[in-house]
Design a protein around this motif. Sequence first.
Motif, PDB file in Angstrom:
ATOM      1  N   PRO A   1       0.818  -1.232   0.000  1.00 50.52           N
ATOM      2  CA  PRO A   1       0.000   0.000   0.000  1.00 50.52           C
ATOM      3  C   PRO A   1       0.846   1.274   0.000  1.00 50.52           C
ATOM      4  N   ILE A   2       1.697   1.407  -0.989  1.00 47.55           N
ATOM      5  CA  ILE A   2       2.557   2.587  -1.114  1.00 47.55           C
ATOM      6  C   ILE A   2       2.219   3.256  -2.448  1.00 47.55           C
ATOM      7  N   GLU A   3       2.158   4.581  -2.443  1.00 54.38           N
ATOM      8  CA  GLU A   3       1.849   5.294  -3.683  1.00 54.38           C
ATOM      9  C   GLU A   3       3.124   5.614  -4.465  1.00 54.38           C
ATOM     10  N   ASN A   4       2.952   5.840  -5.765  1.00 49.87           N
ATOM     11  CA  ASN A   4       4.071   6.235  -6.635  1.00 49.87           C
ATOM     12  C   ASN A   4       5.238   5.254  -6.556  1.00 49.87           C
ATOM     13  N   VAL A   5       4.946   3.958  -6.548  1.00 47.23           N
ATOM     14  CA  VAL A   5       6.036   2.976  -6.568  1.00 47.23           C
ATOM     15  C   VAL A   5       6.711   3.102  -7.936  1.00 47.23           C
ATOM     16  N   ASP A   6       7.916   3.703  -7.941  1.00 48.15           N
ATOM     17  CA  ASP A   6       8.570   3.974  -9.222  1.00 48.15           C
ATOM     18  C   ASP A   6       9.427   2.789  -9.636  1.00 48.15           C
TER      19      ASP A   6
ATOM     20  N   GLY B   1      -0.190   0.716  -4.467  1.00 49.98           N
ATOM     21  CA  GLY B   1      -0.881   1.996  -4.341  1.00 49.98           C
ATOM     22  C   GLY B   1      -0.950   2.717  -5.678  1.00 49.98           C
ATOM     23  N   LYS B   2      -1.586   3.892  -5.678  1.00 50.69           N
ATOM     24  CA  LYS B   2      -1.824   4.570  -6.957  1.00 50.69           C
ATOM     25  C   LYS B   2      -0.538   5.070  -7.629  1.00 50.69           C
ATOM     26  N   ASN B   3      -0.617   5.230  -8.941  1.00 52.42           N
ATOM     27  CA  ASN B   3       0.523   5.629  -9.785  1.00 52.42           C
ATOM     28  C   ASN B   3       1.662   4.627  -9.692  1.00 52.42           C
ATOM     29  N   PHE B   4       1.336   3.385  -9.925  1.00 53.43           N
ATOM     30  CA  PHE B   4       2.321   2.308  -9.873  1.00 53.43           C
ATOM     31  C   PHE B   4       3.154   2.300 -11.166  1.00 53.43           C
ATOM     32  N   GLY B   5       4.482   2.173 -11.004  1.00 57.67           N
ATOM     33  CA  GLY B   5       5.356   1.999 -12.178  1.00 57.67           C
ATOM     34  C   GLY B   5       5.801   3.286 -12.839  1.00 57.67           C
TER      35      GLY B   5
ATOM     36  N   GLY C   1      -4.225  17.793   5.997  1.00 56.91           N
ATOM     37  CA  GLY C   1      -5.114  17.780   4.845  1.00 56.91           C
ATOM     38  C   GLY C   1      -4.953  16.522   4.006  1.00 56.91           C
ATOM     39  N   LEU C   2      -3.856  15.793   4.203  1.00 57.28           N
ATOM     40  CA  LEU C   2      -3.707  14.505   3.510  1.00 57.28           C
ATOM     41  C   LEU C   2      -4.255  13.414   4.421  1.00 57.28           C
ATOM     42  N   LYS C   3      -4.713  12.326   3.822  1.00 57.07           N
ATOM     43  CA  LYS C   3      -5.148  11.196   4.661  1.00 57.07           C
ATOM     44  C   LYS C   3      -4.822   9.858   4.014  1.00 57.07           C
ATOM     45  N   GLY C   4      -5.014   8.807   4.791  1.00 54.74           N
ATOM     46  CA  GLY C   4      -4.808   7.442   4.292  1.00 54.74           C
ATOM     47  C   GLY C   4      -3.419   7.237   3.716  1.00 54.74           C
ATOM     48  N   ASN C   5      -3.371   6.545   2.566  1.00 45.92           N
ATOM     49  CA  ASN C   5      -2.091   6.244   1.941  1.00 45.92           C
ATOM     50  C   ASN C   5      -1.367   7.485   1.434  1.00 45.92           C
ATOM     51  N   ASP C   6      -2.128   8.550   1.099  1.00 45.07           N
ATOM     52  CA  ASP C   6      -1.503   9.808   0.674  1.00 45.07           C
ATOM     53  C   ASP C   6      -0.617  10.342   1.793  1.00 45.07           C
ATOM     54  N   LYS C   7      -1.172  10.343   2.999  1.00 48.10           N
ATOM     55  CA  LYS C   7      -0.452  10.870   4.150  1.00 48.10           C
ATOM     56  C   LYS C   7       0.753   9.988   4.472  1.00 48.10           C
ATOM     57  N   LYS C   8       0.525   8.680   4.470  1.00 49.71           N
ATOM     58  CA  LYS C   8       1.609   7.735   4.784  1.00 49.71           C
ATOM     59  C   LYS C   8       2.757   7.858   3.776  1.00 49.71           C
ATOM     60  N   SER C   9       2.393   7.982   2.500  1.00 47.93           N
ATOM     61  CA  SER C   9       3.424   8.078   1.463  1.00 47.93           C
ATOM     62  C   SER C   9       4.219   9.369   1.614  1.00 47.93           C
ATOM     63  N   PHE C  10       3.527  10.465   1.942  1.00 46.55           N
ATOM     64  CA  PHE C  10       4.185  11.757   2.137  1.00 46.55           C
ATOM     65  C   PHE C  10       5.155  11.684   3.320  1.00 46.55           C
ATOM     66  N   GLN C  11       4.674  11.106   4.414  1.00 49.76           N
ATOM     67  CA  GLN C  11       5.509  11.020   5.618  1.00 49.76           C
ATOM     68  C   GLN C  11       6.712  10.098   5.398  1.00 49.76           C
TER      69      GLN C  11
END
Lengths: 196, 465
Positions: free
Chosen positions: A17-22, A75-79, B310-320
Motif C-alpha cells: 500500500p505505497i503510492e508512486n512505486v517507481d 498503491g496509486k501511480n504504480f510503475g 489535509g492529507l489522509k490514508g495512503n496519501d499521508k503515509k506516502s508523504f511522511q
Amino acid sequence: MPIDKFVKITSPAVPLPIENVDTDQIIPARFLKAVERKGFGENLFRDWRYLDNNEPNPEFVMNKAEFSGSILVGGKNFGSGSSREHAAWAIYDAGFKVVVSSFFADIFKGNALNNGLLPVQVTPEFLDEIFETIDKNNKAEFTVDLENQTFTNNTSGNSFEFEINPYKKTCLLNGYDDIDYLVNMKDEIEAFEQNK
Amino acid sequence: MEAKTLFDKVWDAHVVKKVEGGPNVLYIDRHFIHEVTSPVAFLGLKNRGLKVARPDQTTATPDHNVPTTNQHLSIVDELSRNQVDKLKANCEEHGITFHGLGTEGHGVVHIIGPEQGLTQPGMTIVCGDSHTSTHGAFGAVAFGIGTSEVEMVLASQCIMQPKPKKMRITVNGDLKPGVTAKDIALYIIAKLSTSGGTGHFIEYAGTTFKQLSMEGRMTVCNLSIESGARGGLIAPDETTFEYVKGRKYAPKGEEWDKALAYWKTLKTDDNAVFDTEYTFDAADIEPMITYGTNPGMGIKISENIPTSDGLKGNDKKSFQKSLEYMGFKEGEPILGKPVDYVFLGSCTNGRIEDFRVFTEYVKGKKKADNVVAWLVPGSVAVEKQIREEGLVEILEEAGFELRQPGCSACLAMNPDKVPAGKYAVSTTNRNFEGRQGPKSRTLLASPLVAAACAIEGKVSTPTNF
C-alpha cells in the motif's frame, strides 16, 4: 519472446500500500547490467526487500511467510519513472501474473502487457476494499478472469469490470506478441516507406 | 478540414495502419539505442532469426554505464564493460552506427541526437529510455519505450501504440531573473503531480517557451515524463531551424528547402481541440527545488517544506515516508539544509548552456569545502565546447573539475554514486529513493541553483547573478 497465455487465475494477493512505486524501487538501476533476460526476480524491490547486509528485511511484505500469491496490489501511480522493462520482468520473474492499482504509469503498463503480466486498474474505492480484505485475512483469495475482464474479491463477492484494449486482450489470451504481427506486415510497411 | 494539433499532424503522418480495436502501427523515423535496454532486444531478434530492418535509421551510444574518468582505459566494472562491448558487437553485426567512448560523436543519447542533426522537426523518434521526450523540443513526436518495443522497432521500424490524449500547457510572459527552463519544468510537475500527465502528450505553448533557447526547450521537454506524460513537444520556429541548419545529418541544399517548407507547417491549427489544458504565468515561477522522493514534490526554494495536514490514508503515509527518507521535517525551511554533493549534468542539464550558467555563477568564487562536485558534460562535443570557451580554467580556479561524458550520477549505474544518507543537489530528473546510490538523498534543481549550493555549501538561492 513469445508471452505466456493468461486466461484466469484465483490466488491470494501480496499488498504493497505505497503510492508512486517507481521503477527505481521495483528494480534499482545497478541491477540492470545483464545482457540476457534472467535473474531480475531476485532483485525485485531490492532496497526495500533486503537490509544493508543483504539479509531479507523481515518488515517487507514479500519476506513475511503469511503473504503469498501471484497477485501484487500496489498503491496509486504504480510503475512511474524509467522505461526499464526490467521492472515488468522482475515482477513476472518473482512469480506475479497480475498487478493491481488504481492508476498505472503508461510505459510500465505497456511493458507489463508485452510480457504477459496483466495490469488491472480498479477504482480507488475498490483498491481500498482489496487492501482491507487482505488486512483482515492475508489468505483471502481474488479471481482475475481476463475473458470476462473481471477482478473479483472472493470474500465480499464484489466484482470489478476492468478495461483492456481488445487487441491486447486477444494477445494475452493466446500468447501472441506484437513482433509477430509487425514482421508479418513487412510489405505494408515497405509500401508506406515508398510513399513517405 | 478538421483542425489538428501539432501532435496530430506528426503522429497521423506516421500511422501505417490502425489495428481494429487496438493500437496504431506507427512508423519510426529515428531509433536511438544504448547499452542497457537493447541487449535483450537483439537477443530476441537472434532467436527469431531476424535482422535489423533499417540500420541507417538507428544510432547507438553507450551512456548509462560508463565511467566519467579515464575513459581511454578498459571499463573496470565487469558487468558494465560486458554491456558496452555487447552493444558494440550488436552494432557491428547489424551495420548500425556506434559512437564509442572517446570518439567525437559520443555522449548521452539525448544530447548527441540533436547535436548531430539526427533530431529534426516532424519526426517520430523512440529510444529505450523515458527521457526520449527531450527530442520533442524540435517539434518531433519522441517518446521512451520498453525493450520489447525496442525489438519491434529493430525488427520492423514500427511500433504498436495507442494514440495518446492531447494536453496543452501554455506559459506566457517573461521569466524573472534567476529563473531557468528547469524551474519552469519543476514548477509544472509540482502543479500536475507525477501522474497528472499520464495518458497524454503535451504541447508546450506560449511566449515563455518561444523565448527559450533550444537547450532550454530540451530541458522542458525532457522532463515531460516526470509528470507522467509520454512526451512533450514545442512547435518548431526560427530558433529551431537555426539550431538544426548545418549540422552533420541535417538536410542540405534543395533537401533543406523542402524540409524547411514542411517544418513551417508544423503548428497547431487555431481551432484545434486538446483533451486537457493548463495555463500558467511566467511571473509566478521562481527558482525551484525538490524536498521529497518524486519530482512532483517541488517547491519554490524560498518556501517551507509542506505539511501533511489535509492529507489522509495512503496519501499521508506516502508523504511522511518520503520526508522520513529525506530526513526533513514538515513545515521547515528548505533553505540552509545541508548539501554534500552537487551534480551538474545528464540529459536534463548536461548541455553547453547549463555549463555556461554554472560557470558564470561560480566565476571568482570558491567551492565550499564540504561539497563534492561532479561536473559531467553531456557529450564529447559539449566537453570540447566547454574547453574552447575557456570555461574549464574558470571552473578550476573556483575549485571544480570537469569529468568525461555519460549519464553518471543521474542514475548511478557507473562508479559516480552518492553515499547513503548524503544530500545531493542535482540538475537531473529523478529524486527517487536510492536513485543516485543506495539510500542517497536527491534535491533536484537548476544548474544555477546547483551552483549557488556548491558555493555556499548548503541549500541556497542564487544571488547577484
